[in-house]
Scaffold this motif. Structure first.
Motif, PDB file in Angstrom:
ATOM      1  N   PHE A 185      36.891 -67.019 110.105  1.00 21.60           N
ATOM      2  CA  PHE A 185      37.035 -67.615 108.840  1.00 21.60           C
ATOM      3  C   PHE A 185      36.970 -66.464 107.768  1.00 21.60           C
ATOM      4  CE2 PHE A 185      34.886 -71.060 111.020  1.00 21.60           C
ATOM      5  CZ  PHE A 185      35.946 -72.152 110.677  1.00 21.60           C
ATOM      6  N   VAL A 186      38.096 -66.499 106.720  1.00 24.19           N
ATOM      7  CA  VAL A 186      38.068 -65.588 105.962  1.00 24.19           C
ATOM      8  C   VAL A 186      38.112 -66.092 104.315  1.00 24.19           C
ATOM      9  CG1 VAL A 186      39.657 -63.533 104.850  1.00 24.19           C
ATOM     10  CG2 VAL A 186      39.584 -64.113 107.551  1.00 24.19           C
ATOM     11  N   THR A 187      37.280 -65.742 103.384  1.00 22.60           N
ATOM     12  CA  THR A 187      37.315 -66.321 102.318  1.00 22.60           C
ATOM     13  C   THR A 187      38.335 -65.620 101.240  1.00 22.60           C
ATOM     14  OG1 THR A 187      35.537 -64.571 101.465  1.00 22.60           O
ATOM     15  CG2 THR A 187      34.783 -66.731 102.247  1.00 22.60           C
ATOM     16  N   ALA A 188      38.570 -66.189 100.313  1.00 29.55           N
ATOM     17  CA  ALA A 188      39.266 -65.747  99.419  1.00 29.55           C
ATOM     18  C   ALA A 188      39.267 -64.235  99.005  1.00 29.55           C
ATOM     19  CB  ALA A 188      39.772 -66.717  98.054  1.00 29.55           C
ATOM     20  N   GLU A 189      37.986 -64.166  98.519  1.00 28.70           N
ATOM     21  CA  GLU A 189      37.353 -62.839  98.228  1.00 28.70           C
ATOM     22  C   GLU A 189      37.825 -61.695  99.466  1.00 28.70           C
ATOM     23  OE1 GLU A 189      33.227 -60.840  96.607  1.00 28.70           O
ATOM     24  OE2 GLU A 189      33.128 -62.572  97.287  1.00 28.70           O
ATOM     25  N   ALA A 190      37.243 -62.009 100.674  1.00 34.47           N
ATOM     26  CA  ALA A 190      37.643 -61.233 101.733  1.00 34.47           C
ATOM     27  C   ALA A 190      39.233 -60.879 102.230  1.00 34.47           C
ATOM     28  CB  ALA A 190      36.919 -61.468 102.985  1.00 34.47           C
ATOM     29  N   TRP A 201      33.691 -76.309 108.142  1.00 35.72           N
ATOM     30  CA  TRP A 201      34.857 -76.097 109.123  1.00 35.72           C
ATOM     31  C   TRP A 201      33.844 -75.912 110.519  1.00 35.72           C
ATOM     32  CZ3 TRP A 201      40.047 -76.264 109.786  1.00 35.72           C
ATOM     33  CH2 TRP A 201      40.579 -76.751 108.572  1.00 35.72           C
ATOM     34  N   ARG A 202      33.212 -74.931 110.423  1.00 35.47           N
ATOM     35  CA  ARG A 202      32.457 -74.451 111.391  1.00 35.47           C
ATOM     36  C   ARG A 202      31.752 -75.436 112.467  1.00 35.47           C
ATOM     37  NH1 ARG A 202      29.671 -69.325 113.190  1.00 35.47           N
ATOM     38  NH2 ARG A 202      30.505 -68.468 111.466  1.00 35.47           N
ATOM     39  N   ARG A 203      30.839 -76.470 111.415  1.00 32.60           N
ATOM     40  CA  ARG A 203      30.324 -77.596 112.061  1.00 32.60           C
ATOM     41  C   ARG A 203      31.097 -78.551 112.712  1.00 32.60           C
ATOM     42  NH1 ARG A 203      28.030 -79.651 107.576  1.00 32.60           N
ATOM     43  NH2 ARG A 203      29.680 -81.120 107.315  1.00 32.60           N
ATOM     44  N   GLU A 204      32.317 -78.708 112.295  1.00 31.22           N
ATOM     45  CA  GLU A 204      33.426 -79.655 112.658  1.00 31.22           C
ATOM     46  C   GLU A 204      34.092 -79.164 113.873  1.00 31.22           C
ATOM     47  OE1 GLU A 204      33.990 -82.736 111.661  1.00 31.22           O
ATOM     48  OE2 GLU A 204      32.279 -82.335 110.093  1.00 31.22           O
ATOM     49  N   ARG A 222      33.893 -66.662 114.113  1.00 28.38           N
ATOM     50  CA  ARG A 222      33.602 -65.375 113.321  1.00 28.38           C
ATOM     51  C   ARG A 222      33.702 -65.620 111.863  1.00 28.38           C
ATOM     52  NH1 ARG A 222      29.862 -63.093 116.790  1.00 28.38           N
ATOM     53  NH2 ARG A 222      30.700 -62.687 118.451  1.00 28.38           N
ATOM     54  N   GLU A 223      33.276 -64.856 111.195  1.00 32.00           N
ATOM     55  CA  GLU A 223      33.598 -64.890 109.685  1.00 32.00           C
ATOM     56  C   GLU A 223      33.588 -63.355 109.374  1.00 32.00           C
ATOM     57  OE1 GLU A 223      31.176 -65.799 105.560  1.00 32.00           O
ATOM     58  OE2 GLU A 223      30.411 -66.513 107.193  1.00 32.00           O
ATOM     59  N   LYS A 263      19.413 -57.518 107.047  1.00 34.66           N
ATOM     60  CA  LYS A 263      20.670 -58.326 107.297  1.00 34.66           C
ATOM     61  C   LYS A 263      21.998 -57.593 107.076  1.00 34.66           C
ATOM     62  CE  LYS A 263      19.551 -62.782 107.112  1.00 34.66           C
ATOM     63  NZ  LYS A 263      20.087 -63.395 108.230  1.00 34.66           N
ATOM     64  N   ASN A 264      22.054 -56.374 106.510  1.00 34.62           N
ATOM     65  CA  ASN A 264      23.176 -55.740 106.496  1.00 34.62           C
ATOM     66  C   ASN A 264      23.749 -55.301 107.875  1.00 34.62           C
ATOM     67  OD1 ASN A 264      23.443 -55.348 103.495  1.00 34.62           O
ATOM     68  ND2 ASN A 264      22.798 -53.490 103.466  1.00 34.62           N
ATOM     69  N   GLN A 265      23.109 -54.946 108.593  1.00 37.31           N
ATOM     70  CA  GLN A 265      23.305 -54.605 110.073  1.00 37.31           C
ATOM     71  C   GLN A 265      23.948 -55.838 110.704  1.00 37.31           C
ATOM     72  OE1 GLN A 265      20.097 -52.858 111.908  1.00 37.31           O
ATOM     73  NE2 GLN A 265      20.140 -50.787 110.828  1.00 37.31           N
ATOM     74  N   GLU A 266      23.370 -57.143 110.672  1.00 36.01           N
ATOM     75  CA  GLU A 266      23.839 -58.452 111.224  1.00 36.01           C
ATOM     76  C   GLU A 266      25.235 -58.545 110.651  1.00 36.01           C
ATOM     77  OE1 GLU A 266      20.836 -61.402 110.896  1.00 36.01           O
ATOM     78  OE2 GLU A 266      19.205 -59.996 111.369  1.00 36.01           O
ATOM     79  N   VAL A 267      25.266 -58.639 109.141  1.00 40.31           N
ATOM     80  CA  VAL A 267      26.468 -58.849 108.376  1.00 40.31           C
ATOM     81  C   VAL A 267      27.755 -57.871 108.868  1.00 40.31           C
ATOM     82  CG1 VAL A 267      27.632 -58.685 106.210  1.00 40.31           C
ATOM     83  CG2 VAL A 267      25.386 -59.870 106.599  1.00 40.31           C
ATOM     84  N   MET A 268      27.497 -56.483 109.150  1.00 38.29           N
ATOM     85  CA  MET A 268      28.404 -55.598 109.563  1.00 38.29           C
ATOM     86  C   MET A 268      28.746 -55.932 111.015  1.00 38.29           C
ATOM     87  SD  MET A 268      30.280 -53.217 108.521  1.00 38.29           S
ATOM     88  CE  MET A 268      29.751 -52.128 107.294  1.00 38.29           C
ATOM     89  N   ALA A 269      27.978 -56.093 111.616  1.00 38.29           N
ATOM     90  CA  ALA A 269      28.166 -56.519 113.200  1.00 38.29           C
ATOM     91  C   ALA A 269      28.983 -57.717 113.309  1.00 38.29           C
ATOM     92  CB  ALA A 269      26.830 -56.699 114.024  1.00 38.29           C
ATOM     93  N   GLU A 270      28.899 -58.830 112.334  1.00 37.13           N
ATOM     94  CA  GLU A 270      29.622 -60.108 112.497  1.00 37.13           C
ATOM     95  C   GLU A 270      30.910 -59.457 111.817  1.00 37.13           C
ATOM     96  OE1 GLU A 270      30.828 -63.916 112.588  1.00 37.13           O
ATOM     97  OE2 GLU A 270      29.325 -62.801 113.438  1.00 37.13           O
ATOM     98  N   ARG A 271      31.206 -58.828 110.792  1.00 36.64           N
ATOM     99  CA  ARG A 271      32.517 -58.308 110.216  1.00 36.64           C
ATOM    100  C   ARG A 271      33.218 -57.834 111.318  1.00 36.64           C
ATOM    101  NH1 ARG A 271      35.226 -57.499 105.637  1.00 36.64           N
ATOM    102  NH2 ARG A 271      36.378 -55.297 105.610  1.00 36.64           N
ATOM    103  N   ILE A 272      32.637 -56.709 112.080  1.00 36.60           N
ATOM    104  CA  ILE A 272      33.420 -56.021 113.220  1.00 36.60           C
ATOM    105  C   ILE A 272      33.698 -57.042 114.199  1.00 36.60           C
ATOM    106  CG2 ILE A 272      32.894 -54.188 114.845  1.00 36.60           C
ATOM    107  CD1 ILE A 272      31.067 -52.761 112.961  1.00 36.60           C
ATOM    108  N   ALA A 273      32.685 -57.711 114.711  1.00 40.67           N
ATOM    109  CA  ALA A 273      33.189 -58.780 115.579  1.00 40.67           C
ATOM    110  C   ALA A 273      34.425 -59.664 115.386  1.00 40.67           C
ATOM    111  CB  ALA A 273      32.056 -59.799 115.903  1.00 40.67           C
ATOM    112  N   ALA A 274      34.431 -60.015 113.733  1.00 42.39           N
ATOM    113  CA  ALA A 274      35.736 -60.566 113.479  1.00 42.39           C
ATOM    114  C   ALA A 274      36.771 -59.929 113.693  1.00 42.39           C
ATOM    115  CB  ALA A 274      35.249 -61.216 111.876  1.00 42.39           C
ATOM    116  N   LEU A 275      36.907 -58.474 112.891  1.00 42.48           N
ATOM    117  CA  LEU A 275      37.919 -57.798 112.995  1.00 42.48           C
ATOM    118  C   LEU A 275      38.299 -57.436 114.647  1.00 42.48           C
ATOM    119  CD1 LEU A 275      37.055 -54.942 110.708  1.00 42.48           C
ATOM    120  CD2 LEU A 275      38.628 -56.567 110.309  1.00 42.48           C
ATOM    121  N   GLU A 276      37.665 -57.578 115.401  1.00 42.25           N
ATOM    122  CA  GLU A 276      37.937 -57.292 116.821  1.00 42.25           C
ATOM    123  C   GLU A 276      38.584 -58.425 117.524  1.00 42.25           C
ATOM    124  OE1 GLU A 276      35.699 -55.313 120.854  1.00 42.25           O
ATOM    125  OE2 GLU A 276      34.574 -57.131 119.777  1.00 42.25           O
TER     126      GLU A 276
END
Length: 108
Positions: free
Chosen positions: A67-72, A14-17, A28-29, A43-56
Motif C-alpha cells: 500500500f502506498v499513500t499519495a504522499e509516499a 483495504w488490509r482488513r478486506e 506491506r505499507e 517506533k522509527n525502527q519498526e517504521v523503517m523496517a516496514e518501509r524496507i520490507a515494502a521496497l523489497e
C-alpha cells in the motif's frame, strides 16, 4: 501488486478486506519519509523496517500487496540498482567474523 490509496485510513480498510479473503497474503505499507520524523525513536525502527520490507517486496516481485499513500507516492525512491543485493542476513546463534561483517557493511 501496489495499491495507491489516499490516506492511512484507507489502508486499514483495504488490509482488513484483503486479509479476510487471503489470510496468508503478505501485506506491506510504504510509509512516507516524513512519517519517520513524527514517531518516537522506538517506533522509527519498526517504521523503517516496514518501509524496507515494502521496497523489497516490490523489487523482488514476491506475491503480495504494497500500500502506498499519495504522499509516499510522490517521494523519490533510491535507484533500484542501489538496493538490490545490498543486504546482510544474520541469524540468531550463527557465529560470524566481526571484521567480515564490518567490511560488508562499509561496502554497502
Amino acid at each position: 501488486m501496489t495499491i495507491l490509496v489516499t490516506n492511512r485510513d484507507d489502508i486499514r480498510i483495504w488490509r482488513r478486506e484483503l486479509l479476510y479473503f487471503y489470510p496468508d497474503l503478505e501485506v506491506r505499507e510504504l510509509y512516507p519519509v516524513n512519517f519517520l520524523q513524527d514517531r518516537v525513536e522506538t517506533k522509527n525502527q519498526e517504521v523503517m523496517a516496514e518501509r524496507i520490507a515494502a521496497l523489497e517486496l516490490m523489487l523482488k516481485g514476491t506475491p503480495g500487496v504494497v500500500f502506498v499513500t499519495a504522499e509516499a507516492f510522490i517521494q523519490k525512491l533510491p535507484e533500484t540498482e542501489g538496493l538490490l543485493g545490498k543486504n546482510l542476513s544474520l541469524s540468531l546463534g550463527e557465529v560470524e567474523d566481526r571484521e567480515e561483517i564490518l567490511a560488508k557493511l562499509v561496502a554497502m
